[in-house]
Design a protein around this motif. Sequence first.
Motif, short mmCIF file in Angstrom:
data_model
loop_
_atom_site.label_atom_id
_atom_site.label_comp_id
_atom_site.label_asym_id
_atom_site.label_seq_id
_atom_site.Cartn_x
_atom_site.Cartn_y
_atom_site.Cartn_z
N ALA A 95 -32.72 -13.84 -39.59
CA ALA A 95 -33.83 -13.14 -39.19
C ALA A 95 -33.99 -12.08 -40.33
N GLY A 96 -33.31 -11.79 -41.06
CA GLY A 96 -33.50 -10.73 -42.06
C GLY A 96 -33.06 -9.55 -41.47
N LEU A 97 -32.05 -9.46 -40.32
CA LEU A 97 -31.68 -7.99 -39.68
C LEU A 97 -30.44 -7.54 -39.79
N ALA A 98 -29.59 -8.21 -40.85
CA ALA A 98 -28.11 -8.03 -40.93
C ALA A 98 -27.83 -6.49 -41.18
N SER A 99 -28.62 -5.73 -41.88
CA SER A 99 -28.63 -4.30 -42.09
C SER A 99 -28.47 -3.28 -41.12
N LYS A 100 -29.37 -3.91 -39.89
CA LYS A 100 -29.36 -3.20 -38.71
C LYS A 100 -28.45 -3.33 -37.76
N VAL A 101 -27.46 -4.33 -37.89
CA VAL A 101 -26.68 -4.89 -36.79
C VAL A 101 -25.27 -4.78 -37.15
N LYS A 102 -24.44 -4.22 -36.26
CA LYS A 102 -22.93 -4.38 -36.52
C LYS A 102 -22.41 -4.81 -35.34
N ILE A 103 -21.62 -5.84 -35.49
CA ILE A 103 -21.15 -6.59 -34.74
C ILE A 103 -19.55 -6.04 -34.29
N GLU A 104 -19.13 -5.93 -33.15
CA GLU A 104 -17.72 -5.35 -32.96
C GLU A 104 -17.05 -6.56 -32.22
N LEU A 105 -16.04 -7.10 -32.71
CA LEU A 105 -15.23 -8.27 -32.39
C LEU A 105 -14.25 -7.78 -31.73
N GLY A 106 -14.08 -8.50 -30.34
CA GLY A 106 -12.83 -7.97 -29.38
C GLY A 106 -13.38 -7.67 -27.98
N PRO A 107 -12.52 -7.36 -27.23
CA PRO A 107 -12.83 -7.04 -25.82
C PRO A 107 -13.57 -5.95 -25.68
N ALA A 108 -14.87 -5.97 -25.07
CA ALA A 108 -15.84 -4.98 -25.05
C ALA A 108 -15.25 -3.82 -24.52
N ALA A 109 -14.58 -3.65 -23.41
CA ALA A 109 -13.80 -2.40 -22.71
C ALA A 109 -13.13 -1.60 -24.06
N ASP A 110 -12.38 -2.36 -24.54
CA ASP A 110 -11.50 -1.58 -25.76
C ASP A 110 -12.57 -0.82 -26.74
N THR A 111 -13.68 -1.91 -27.00
CA THR A 111 -14.48 -1.29 -28.32
C THR A 111 -15.03 -0.36 -27.59
N LEU A 112 -15.70 -0.22 -26.52
CA LEU A 112 -16.39 1.02 -25.70
C LEU A 112 -15.71 2.09 -25.85
N ALA A 113 -14.12 1.89 -25.43
CA ALA A 113 -13.45 3.10 -25.32
C ALA A 113 -13.27 3.87 -26.35
N LYS A 114 -13.53 3.13 -27.58
CA LYS A 114 -13.26 3.75 -28.70
C LYS A 114 -14.54 4.51 -29.52
N LEU A 115 -15.69 4.16 -28.86
CA LEU A 115 -16.70 4.57 -29.58
C LEU A 115 -17.08 6.11 -29.17
N LYS A 116 -17.48 6.90 -29.96
CA LYS A 116 -17.62 8.28 -29.86
C LYS A 116 -19.25 8.60 -29.47
N ILE B 93 -25.29 -1.71 -32.32
CA ILE B 93 -24.07 -2.06 -31.99
C ILE B 93 -23.77 -3.17 -31.23
N THR B 94 -23.38 -4.09 -31.49
CA THR B 94 -23.30 -5.37 -30.21
C THR B 94 -21.69 -5.61 -30.11
N CYS B 95 -21.40 -5.89 -29.00
CA CYS B 95 -19.96 -6.22 -28.76
C CYS B 95 -19.77 -7.72 -28.27
N GLU B 96 -18.64 -8.38 -29.01
CA GLU B 96 -18.45 -9.86 -28.63
C GLU B 96 -17.11 -10.22 -28.67
N ILE B 97 -16.49 -10.86 -27.49
CA ILE B 97 -15.02 -11.06 -27.63
C ILE B 97 -14.84 -12.39 -28.43
N SER B 98 -15.78 -13.31 -28.57
CA SER B 98 -15.55 -14.75 -29.18
C SER B 98 -15.67 -14.50 -30.53
N GLU B 99 -14.75 -14.81 -31.60
CA GLU B 99 -14.99 -15.26 -32.96
C GLU B 99 -16.16 -16.10 -33.18
#
Length: 234
Positions: free
Chosen positions: A120-141, A101-107
Amino acid sequence: MTSTIQKRGRGHIASATFEEWQRSDAYHNSFLIPSDEALDYALKNSDESGLPPISVSTAQGRFLGLVARSVGAKRILEVGTLGGFSTIWLARAVPEDGEVITCEISEKHAEVARNNIANAGLASKVKIELGPAADTLAKLKPEPPFDFIFIDADKPGNLTYFLEAKRLVKKGGVIIVDNVVRQGRVADPSFTDANVEGVRALLKHLKEDHEVEATTLSNVGEKGWDGFTYILRL
């Protein structure tokens, strides 16, 4: 870049230039890291898309992948995607049923990263979370917790990102924070910019945090003189 570092030989001290650091990286990489079309594409596509050239170096990417494999990481969290160069190294390190899971603020950055990761053939392994990282991290469990977390985003946010990372990583897990030496400026009191102060705030916290153990290692190479802090969650 004109940065130099003193190197000691037998009975003399000379200055190592940025060009010498680049040459050293290239020399070692020629033996240890095979050429890679997907990584070359990611760098070229990121450059042509106007992204800043601030991704980790090839040697550093390899190091991140080796650390992830060494700790048996299955779930990895990355703070700061950019063009996905480091993300590719991390995604290759997890097993087929693993996840990054990777966090990125810039669309724009996220879109370039999606393209590079898919190539690279890795789309199935990666989830990009768009938005301020602080907000994204606070929502993760932390269920299940992450095995390895790599922080390489805006430096004023370092302490915020670390505190969330500590909550989200498993005991015995690893957190790496990049760009913490900054050509030695962090140790120079005459520098007080926001990036330097962001690193200092993290270091001051780590000094009193008894739930982790950490060390900073400087590195020189094609990205100049910098370093990372390696943190073990106790």
